[in-house]
Design a protein around this motif. Structure first.
Motif, PDB file in Angstrom:
ATOM      1  N   SER A   1     -23.667  28.168  -1.657  1.00  0.00           N
ATOM      2  CA  SER A   1     -23.136  27.886  -2.995  1.00  0.00           C
ATOM      3  C   SER A   1     -22.462  26.521  -3.013  1.00  0.00           C
ATOM      4  N   PRO A   2     -22.738  25.707  -4.027  1.00  0.00           N
ATOM      5  CA  PRO A   2     -22.103  24.384  -4.103  1.00  0.00           C
ATOM      6  C   PRO A   2     -20.617  24.497  -4.370  1.00  0.00           C
ATOM      7  N   ALA A   3     -19.866  23.543  -3.856  1.00  0.00           N
ATOM      8  CA  ALA A   3     -18.416  23.543  -4.046  1.00  0.00           C
ATOM      9  C   ALA A   3     -18.014  22.912  -5.363  1.00  0.00           C
ATOM     10  N   ALA A   4     -18.923  22.191  -6.018  1.00  0.00           N
ATOM     11  CA  ALA A   4     -18.614  21.516  -7.277  1.00  0.00           C
ATOM     12  C   ALA A   4     -19.797  21.648  -8.222  1.00  0.00           C
ATOM     13  N   ASP A   5     -19.575  21.248  -9.461  1.00  0.00           N
ATOM     14  CA  ASP A   5     -20.637  21.265 -10.464  1.00  0.00           C
ATOM     15  C   ASP A   5     -21.304  19.913 -10.628  1.00  0.00           C
ATOM     16  N   PHE A   6     -20.615  18.854 -10.205  1.00  0.00           N
ATOM     17  CA  PHE A   6     -21.137  17.509 -10.425  1.00  0.00           C
ATOM     18  C   PHE A   6     -20.913  16.658  -9.177  1.00  0.00           C
ATOM     19  N   TYR A   7     -21.942  15.850  -8.838  1.00  0.00           N
ATOM     20  CA  TYR A   7     -21.909  15.020  -7.634  1.00  0.00           C
ATOM     21  C   TYR A   7     -22.375  13.602  -7.980  1.00  0.00           C
ATOM     22  N   ASP A   8     -22.104  12.696  -7.065  1.00  0.00           N
ATOM     23  CA  ASP A   8     -22.697  11.363  -7.187  1.00  0.00           C
ATOM     24  C   ASP A   8     -24.179  11.406  -6.833  1.00  0.00           C
ATOM     25  N   LEU A   9     -24.505  12.239  -5.826  1.00  0.00           N
ATOM     26  CA  LEU A   9     -25.874  12.264  -5.306  1.00  0.00           C
ATOM     27  C   LEU A   9     -26.265  13.670  -4.891  1.00  0.00           C
ATOM     28  N   VAL A  10     -27.419  14.114  -5.371  1.00  0.00           N
ATOM     29  CA  VAL A  10     -28.020  15.352  -4.892  1.00  0.00           C
ATOM     30  C   VAL A  10     -29.281  14.981  -4.115  1.00  0.00           C
ATOM     31  N   VAL A  11     -29.371  15.426  -2.882  1.00  0.00           N
ATOM     32  CA  VAL A  11     -30.560  15.217  -2.057  1.00  0.00           C
ATOM     33  C   VAL A  11     -31.305  16.550  -1.991  1.00  0.00           C
ATOM     34  N   ILE A  12     -32.553  16.548  -2.397  1.00  0.00           N
ATOM     35  CA  ILE A  12     -33.341  17.775  -2.395  1.00  0.00           C
ATOM     36  C   ILE A  12     -34.324  17.718  -1.241  1.00  0.00           C
TER      37      ILE A  12
END
Length: 558
Positions: free
Chosen positions: A227-238
């Motif tokens: 589960s992600p710790a936040a809802d918004f990031y600078d960068l998501v790497v898939i």
């Protein structure tokens, strides 16, 4: 004085239906052994068996069991007989009155009794401790083994069991495998209250029993972040292959709030490689698992989040935000995205292969199966580096390894150093211009039908193991029409989008796309999923780092 136990959670268990006697035995045991062993007491045979089953599920060790003979419902001999099925290596002691010594002697043959003690045992320094000291010494010198926290019980030729083992191994989760056909596997099934009809069975470190678990549930239960710790990031790497891990390391180390999302296990195809010998800085070679583990720890050290067993199903543009949709309906957003989804091996279209996948037919190296190939004939389909690396590794175990190559030789797609190693290996042979027509077997692979491409002649060979390394299908189907892809599904980026001198349709910025930028501004691609990429570990890592540099440039101009 008692020596320290080999494991921190080693138990001496005592059972007596008389509460006063039970407390007295436990008191004397704690006085002498409490610093080195955990003393567990029960007041009935049934409750003691329940305690043993719980200890078994936890992976705790039981060194000695002391049981009173005269107990209602279940006497001490009956209890020890059942305890023998749960912990066969534990030393067994029967507490008896003088009148019951005949029964105690008979129990030596019934339950392989190690000792019987007459009550009362006072003083314990003379009548109890010397006996237990000898039994504990004997137990420590026996063939007992501490069991890792996570345990997997399954069938040797079960596709789902193979998938679970591979998932745990690739995610660096220590586990112990038990075949359902082995006595210890049966003991674990009984302790978990299962009959073995539904496998695999996974027992997690907190004693949770999982039956036929799916990857997200398994990942969450064995301590992997899901589960992600936040809802918004600078960068998501898939994607967590070399390109994704490289991007996560460079993104997080340069101050970007970075999260890496992986649907299965970090490492990608490279993570399954038994040995990579042409990666810069590793003159003696490095396994894909070692390289993956180092990169994962490095990314985490810089603060990157790594989510495992999360399937991404969609990418949306919402103003300046790039929204990532998950299979469970949840989502996260970011200023920028790097697509590093990599590729997967194409499925072999030969008859019978689908039904036997995981039951002798494997895609990728399946390193968890290598030891089981001891003394067998192994077939590998494919002629690229991954196939050659697998051939060299499996040749250490197998009687023979045969590479089946559609082309005329290996030079078209395999590195020179690997070709030389294969030529020098006495138990590796190469059959060129040969394909698999069919796989045969009932519950497992038993034979293959091979066909020579030029002549059309077929041959049937005995085979228990086939590892397939053919083609590279990009894992980009979930993108739909969101970003532009070529006819094979690989993502177009940078110059490939502007080959005719014009920006791609829908491009709204004054500048052309950056080198690794897709048809959506702020969404980049790195590694094998990119059209015309080099398909090498070093180039994938380099593209991951380069993509982060371009992310910075994009963010500065946004």
């Amino acid at each position: 004085m008692a020596q320290a136990a080999d494991a921190a959670r080693t138990v001496i268990l005592t059972v007596d239906d008389d509460p006063g006697v039970s407390r007295a035995v436990a008191r004397d045991l704690r006085r002498r052994y409490g610093e080195s062993y955990r003393i567990v007491r029960a007041e009935s045979g049934e409750s003691a068996l329940d305690a043993l089953r719980e200890l078994k599920l936890r992976g705790d060790l039981v060194a000695v069991i002391l049981a009173d003979y005269r107990m209602p419902q279940m006497n001490g001999i009956e209890f020890l007989e059942q305890a023998l099925d749960v912990y066969p290596g534990a030393r067994r002691v029967l507490l008896t009155a003088y009148a019951d010594t005949g029964a105690a002697i008979d129990a030596i043959n019934v339950v392989d009794l190690d000792h019987y003690l007459l009550k009362p045992w006072d003083p314990p320094e003379e009548k109890l401790y010397p006996v237990l000291d000898d039994l504990l010494d004997a137990w420590r010198n026996s063939a007992y083994r501490p069991v890792p926290a996570t345990k997997v019980v399954g069938h040797r030729w079960s596709a789902r069991s193979s998938e679970v083992r591979e998932f745990l191994a690739r995610n660096q989760v220590p586990y112990r495998w038990y075949s359902v056909e082995e006595p210890e596997g049966q003991r674990l099934l009984a302790a978990a209250g299962q009959d073995g009809r539904r496998l695999p069975l996974v027992i997690t470190p907190d004693c949770t029993v999982l039956v036929e678990p799916e990857a997200p549930e398994l990942a969450a239960r064995v301590g992997l972040a899901t589960s992600p710790a936040a809802d918004f990031y600078d960068l998501v790497v898939i994607g967590g292959g070399p390109a994704g891990l490289g991007a996560a390391v460079y993104g997080a180390s340069e101050g970007l709030r970075t999260v890496l999302v992986e649907r299965s296990a970090t490492g990608g195809q490279a993570g399954q490689s038994s040995r990579i010998e042409n990666y810069l800085g590793f003159p003696d070679g490095v396994s894909g698992a070692q390289l993956t583990d180092r990169a994962r720890r490095q990314a985490a050290k810089f603060g990157a989040e790594i989510l495992t067993a999360r399937e991404v199903t969609g990418l949306e543009v919402n103003g300046a935000a790039r929204v990532i949709r998950f299979a469970d309906g949840s989502s996260i957003a970011a200023h920028s995205v790097i697509l590093a989804t990599g590729v997967q091996y194409r499925q072999l279209g030969a008859a019978g292969c689908i039904d036997l996948t995981g039951c002798g037919v494997f895609y990728g190296s399946a390193l968890t199966e290598a030891a089981a190939c001891q003394g067998h004939d192994v077939y590998i389909v494919g002629g690229a580096n991954s196939a050659g690396q697998a051939a060299m590794y499996l040749s250490r175990f197998a009687k023979s390894v045969t590479l089946l190559v559609r082309g005329s030789d290996l030079s078209a797609s395999m590195s020179y150093y690997l070709i030389q190693q294969i030529n020098d290996a006495p138990n590796i042979s190469v059959r060129s211009r040969t394909v698999v027509d069919a796989a045969h077997g009932t519950d497992r692979l038993e034979q293959l039908t091979l066909r020579h491409v030029a002549s059309g002649e077929t041959e049937q060979v005995d085979a228990q193991w086939m590892f397939v390394f053919i083609g590279a299908a990009p894992l980009t189907g979930w993108l739909g029409e969101t970003v532009l892809r070529d006819e094979r599904g690989f993502i177009l980026a940078g110059p490939d989008l502007t080959a005719d001198g014009r920006p791609p349709a829908g491009w709204e910025l004054d500048r052309p796309p950056y080198h690794l930028e897709t048809s959506i501004p702020g969404v980049f691609v790195a590694g094998d999923a990119r059209a015309e990429s080099a398909k090498r570990v070093a180039s994938a890592v380099g593209e991951g780092a380069m993509a982060v540099m371009l992310v910075h440039r994009y963010l500065e101009q946004s």
